[in-house]
Design a protein around this motif. Sequence first.
Motif, PDB file in Angstrom:
ATOM      1  N   UNK A 430      53.115  14.563 -46.542  1.00  0.00           N
ATOM      2  CA  UNK A 430      52.624  13.530 -47.475  1.00  0.00           C
ATOM      3  C   UNK A 430      53.026  13.866 -48.907  1.00  0.00           C
ATOM      4  N   UNK A 431      52.828  15.140 -49.277  1.00  0.00           N
ATOM      5  CA  UNK A 431      53.111  15.519 -50.658  1.00  0.00           C
ATOM      6  C   UNK A 431      54.598  15.731 -50.917  1.00  0.00           C
ATOM      7  N   UNK A 432      55.338  16.132 -49.900  1.00  0.00           N
ATOM      8  CA  UNK A 432      56.779  16.287 -50.099  1.00  0.00           C
ATOM      9  C   UNK A 432      57.445  14.948 -50.351  1.00  0.00           C
ATOM     10  N   UNK A 433      56.873  13.864 -49.842  1.00  0.00           N
ATOM     11  CA  UNK A 433      57.428  12.526 -50.086  1.00  0.00           C
ATOM     12  C   UNK A 433      57.359  12.142 -51.564  1.00  0.00           C
ATOM     13  N   UNK A 434      56.487  12.809 -52.325  1.00  0.00           N
ATOM     14  CA  UNK A 434      56.382  12.516 -53.761  1.00  0.00           C
ATOM     15  C   UNK A 434      57.413  13.284 -54.580  1.00  0.00           C
ATOM     16  N   UNK A 435      58.216  14.145 -53.920  1.00  0.00           N
ATOM     17  CA  UNK A 435      59.206  14.992 -54.612  1.00  0.00           C
ATOM     18  C   UNK A 435      58.574  15.762 -55.772  1.00  0.00           C
ATOM     19  N   UNK A 436      57.577  16.589 -55.490  1.00  0.00           N
ATOM     20  CA  UNK A 436      56.850  17.256 -56.581  1.00  0.00           C
ATOM     21  C   UNK A 436      57.691  18.320 -57.274  1.00  0.00           C
ATOM     22  N   UNK A 437      57.379  18.521 -58.539  1.00  0.00           N
ATOM     23  CA  UNK A 437      57.961  19.625 -59.309  1.00  0.00           C
ATOM     24  C   UNK A 437      57.019  20.824 -59.331  1.00  0.00           C
TER      25      UNK A 437
END
Length: 515
Positions: A430-437
């Motif tokens: 779920x969070x990897x889909x947001x391309x986090x920095x």
Amino acid sequence: MVSPSQLDAVSPKSVIPHAKPYEYVLEVVNARKEFPGVVALDNVSLRVRPGTVHALMGENGAGKSTLMKIIAGIYHPDAGEIRLRGEAVHLATPLAAQEAGIAMIHQELLLMNSMTVAENIWIRREPRNAFGLVNHAQMRQMTTELFDRLNITLDPDAEVSELSVANRQMVEIAKAVSFNSDVLIMDEPTSAITEKEVAHLFEIIRGLREQGIGIVYITHKMNELFEIADEFSVFRDGHYIATHPSADVTRDDIIQMMVGREITQMFPKEEVELGDVVLSVKNLTLEGVFHDVSFDVRAGEILGFAGLVGSGRSNVAETLFGVTPATSGSIEINGKAVSIKTSHDAIKLGMAFLTEDRKETGCFLPLDIQENAQMAVIHDDFVKYGFVQEAKLEKVCLEISQKLRVKTPNMHECIENLSGGNQQKVLIGRWLLTNPKILILDEPTRGIDVGAKAEIHSLITQLAHNGVAVIMISSEMPEVLGMSDRVVVMHEGHCTGILDRADADQVAVMDLASQ
């Protein structure tokens, strides 16, 4: 498939203190259970001797919980037989299993928070007076006698909502023992308690073993197996693999049986050239919780957070992500001061946060995998002219699920039906889909098996290699030391030190954590 004769060859390391007229208090023979699209158990067997602790090991999804629910009368097997004290039984309901002498303590405790300790233990079995009313004095006395037997020091009249997790665990154990069960199933009983509380739990377990109770103990913690278990069985992908006395094998032997391959490096930390400071925190304070916490995180760095329970590690993470906005202090991202009042603010700034409790604050349990995976991005890149681009969204969710090797028949499987490790993978996806920095991971491998841990550790290393700044909170010392470039140590709401990887060892961390 292992034959019954091979199972018979196993003998525990300790002598059963009270002789029984039967060799096994519990036997499961050739059990099979199918769900739509999934064979959860494929002709598995398990045999538990009275007066022993039998650990059940296996990766998430191996079939352990399914088998335990069959034994506890929650599920019905499609084939196979269950025997208690040498005789075949049909356990149609959980109540039937209890009456037959089987008690189960679930990982998610099933107590009534608004009721007292005594009321929880004797629910549906309350002593009555001559007028048919509950005899509270007698119930209190029964509870006190039970606690004396188990060396538990709790007030029978205390409301369960006021108890710590460890004390609630003790209430569950007392309740199970109160049925005078011959078989006690314990599912991850130490996942949320301290080392001191674990020691007390083990004292209780040893006492129950001496009384002749057969205990099935599910755990992912290898050290517990060697400390408390007489023998163990391993399941893998719904199949029975082996049973051995715990004294006869090593940790590596068990891991190889569980995953079907050798894991030579549990913490695949790579040396990554660190970039510029991505996140800078100065004197961050949440009044009454933590004070003046300062640290920097660079691109490609894994910054570990260590500390005892109650040190404030998770509170710092929640404040960084806007769950509980800071009272004072400053946060800079890429050198620019930012204000984070809500989680939406944090997400817009390139942050992501995997929470500590996947069931309470991570998963939407009634929803399916697709709905859980898309939750953080559904309002951003996948909405056009006010309409959700379903096909595009389903494609990326499927891709991330396959990349993380989530074990599921399809994306529309209810996430509640997945193992803990697979639920964790969905949340990470779920969070990897947001391309986090900036990725904050709070207990990323809690309650999951050794194989899933290795996969998540590899993923964390890969993200760092790709330049993501990672903050990783963990209560497992080997994980913190094995994965981190630096370790922030907290004690009672204060940062007591920051250790470089070369200087961080268990002694140094514990010294700072207990100041």
